[in-house]
Design an enzyme around this catalytic site. Sequence first.
Site, PDB file in Angstrom:
ATOM      1  N   ARG A 269      32.965  39.486  33.445  1.00 14.83           N
ATOM      2  CA  ARG A 269      32.477  40.876  33.454  1.00 14.83           C
ATOM      3  C   ARG A 269      32.069  41.305  32.059  1.00 14.83           C
ATOM      4  NH1 ARG A 269      37.452  43.873  35.150  1.00 14.83           N
ATOM      5  NH2 ARG A 269      36.236  45.722  34.696  1.00 14.83           N
TER       6      ARG A 269
ATOM      7  N   ASP B 275      42.126  37.197  37.371  1.00 18.97           N
ATOM      8  CA  ASP B 275      41.713  38.346  36.548  1.00 18.97           C
ATOM      9  C   ASP B 275      41.197  37.867  35.190  1.00 18.97           C
ATOM     10  OD1 ASP B 275      41.605  41.141  35.538  1.00 18.97           O
ATOM     11  OD2 ASP B 275      43.180  40.372  34.232  1.00 18.97           O
TER      12      ASP B 275
ATOM     13  N   HIS C 175      51.478  51.724  32.377  1.00 18.32           N
ATOM     14  CA  HIS C 175      50.270  51.105  31.827  1.00 18.32           C
ATOM     15  C   HIS C 175      49.241  52.176  31.540  1.00 18.32           C
ATOM     16  CE1 HIS C 175      47.565  47.784  31.027  1.00 18.32           C
ATOM     17  NE2 HIS C 175      46.629  48.436  31.697  1.00 18.32           N
TER      18      HIS C 175
ATOM     19  N   LYS D   7      47.539  42.415  37.466  1.00 23.83           N
ATOM     20  CA  LYS D   7      48.469  41.965  36.420  1.00 23.83           C
ATOM     21  C   LYS D   7      49.793  42.673  36.546  1.00 23.83           C
ATOM     22  CE  LYS D   7      45.268  42.881  33.505  1.00 23.83           C
ATOM     23  NZ  LYS D   7      44.042  42.902  32.769  1.00 23.83           N
TER      24      LYS D   7
ATOM     25  N   SER E  67      41.717  44.748  38.388  1.00 31.18           N
ATOM     26  CA  SER E  67      42.095  43.968  37.207  1.00 31.18           C
ATOM     27  C   SER E  67      43.452  44.453  36.670  1.00 31.18           C
ATOM     28  CB  SER E  67      41.000  44.133  36.150  1.00 31.18           C
ATOM     29  OG  SER E  67      41.437  43.737  34.889  1.00 31.18           O
TER      30      SER E  67
HETATM   31  N1  URA Z   1      42.016  46.916  31.404  1.00 28.42           N
HETATM   32  C1  URA Z   1      42.085  45.819  32.217  1.00 28.42           C
HETATM   33  O1  URA Z   1      43.084  45.120  32.249  1.00 28.42           O
HETATM   34  N2  URA Z   1      41.025  45.547  32.988  1.00 28.42           N
HETATM   35  C2  URA Z   1      39.909  46.289  33.004  1.00 28.42           C
HETATM   36  O2  URA Z   1      39.005  45.980  33.743  1.00 28.42           O
HETATM   37  C3  URA Z   1      39.852  47.400  32.154  1.00 28.42           C
HETATM   38  C4  URA Z   1      40.927  47.693  31.357  1.00 28.42           C
END
Ligand code: URA
Length: 471
Positions: A202, A195, A116, A221, A217
């Site tokens: 946010r 999230d 990621h 995932k 966050s």
């Molecule tokens: N990518 C995400 O999934 N969450 C964040 O807070 C920032 C980048």
Amino acid sequence: MILLKKATFLFILLLTPFFIEAVDNLKTDIDKTEFHILDIIQKKRDNKELSKNEINYFVQEYTNGNIANYQASAFLMAIFINDMSAEETSFLTDAMIHSGTIINFDELKEPIVDKHSTGGVGDKTSLIIAPICASLGLRVPMISGRGLGHTGGTLDKLESIPGFSVDQDNESYKRLVKDVGVCIIGQTKDIAPADKKIYALRDVSGSVESLPLIASSIMSKKMAEGLDVLIMDVKTGSGALMKKYEDSCKLAQTMIDIGKNLNTKVVAIVSDMNQPLGMCIGNSLEIMEVIGILKGTSLKGQKDLIDLSFKLASLMLIKTNCAEDEKDAYAQIQKVIDNGSALEKFKEMITAQGGNPDVIYDQNLFEQSDFRYCLKASRSGYIHTLDALKIAKGCTLLGAGRQTIDSQIDFSVGAILHKKIGSFVNQEDTIIEIHYNSEEKLKAALSLFEDAIIIDEDVPSKPLLIKKIFN
Ligand code: URA
């Protein structure tokens, strides 16, 4: 009698997994009457450490709609201002993972891996790495994102392939990971729903750039994918979410700590994002670049893209014990490029997800922009700057990214870099080839592209691509 005892024993044995699961769920259950959101907000406001149960309470109750947005945003702002300890961040991540489904790949014997990135410009490494690793026997259940702000998104890029679908239900997602070896989808409603809700809040309440909130966050995932190994590419520089190197290192370390606390092997690279990665920026242009690299053709301007992709793929192989060392990993990667199996895997993935696999051989199947504009060097000299943020913003104005939540992306537009930092240019050489569909949009974007370039007479030092690795 003996028969009855045996039957009872068998019955208990059969029920055991369900029983363990129920007990496990109970462990995360909390007595909600013990907590009040106002106390939790005030505790964080006063910079005191929160307990696991307090964090679980917030995540569960906010996800279930029992905490108002104004209180949740006050709490998130208190986190933004006062930060979180490594332990609190792990509790938050764990609570967010358990707010939804955790994919279970236990039936697969192959290692489950993913990579990621925290978001960059021209960053198509996922699309190179995933088929390489899948063709080498790893299983890659990649849950990716769309473009965020100026950064490009893997899902948008894939959707430039006619017919390609990034929406798969959990069953077909699991089946494709098992049968094809790779499946790239968007976050479903069942994966880390906390999230989804917290991120949206946010975004509109000024707490996006908080280290524990970004880390939890991303990790919630990814860890809901049931991974054995996660490789993180934390970008740093003008085109990154974290512009400062020290902040990017802190984010990398935070994610390593979360992995350690939650028993998942995580490696994080901090890599340069001052100039775009590779040569292409824009959705279908980037997919064409990926296809070229999987075919084994590479141009000088793609060295950074290939170096970073191979490094990330090699870490995936080494950390899953599928390669002895870096030399072995690179040899395996080169082999699947040379013998065409990585390209074949990419084609298989496109077909399995409803896309037209003929795009591999016929670029005319992609949407093409109507016009090209060649931005030329205003003087001779060396390229010192190709500002990733400005180029990305220029591409967004052309239509390659979203300006509002429901903007329609124009897959065909974007930019091709003919030069990179350190290249020598003669006056009038093309530096950026802009692909566009509207004169008005080009006019709006042009000054951003022009401002992105700095040429000087002395030789610049080349940016270090991989700055640090955290294990
Ligand atoms: N990518 C995400 O999934 N969450 C964040 O807070 C920032 C980048």
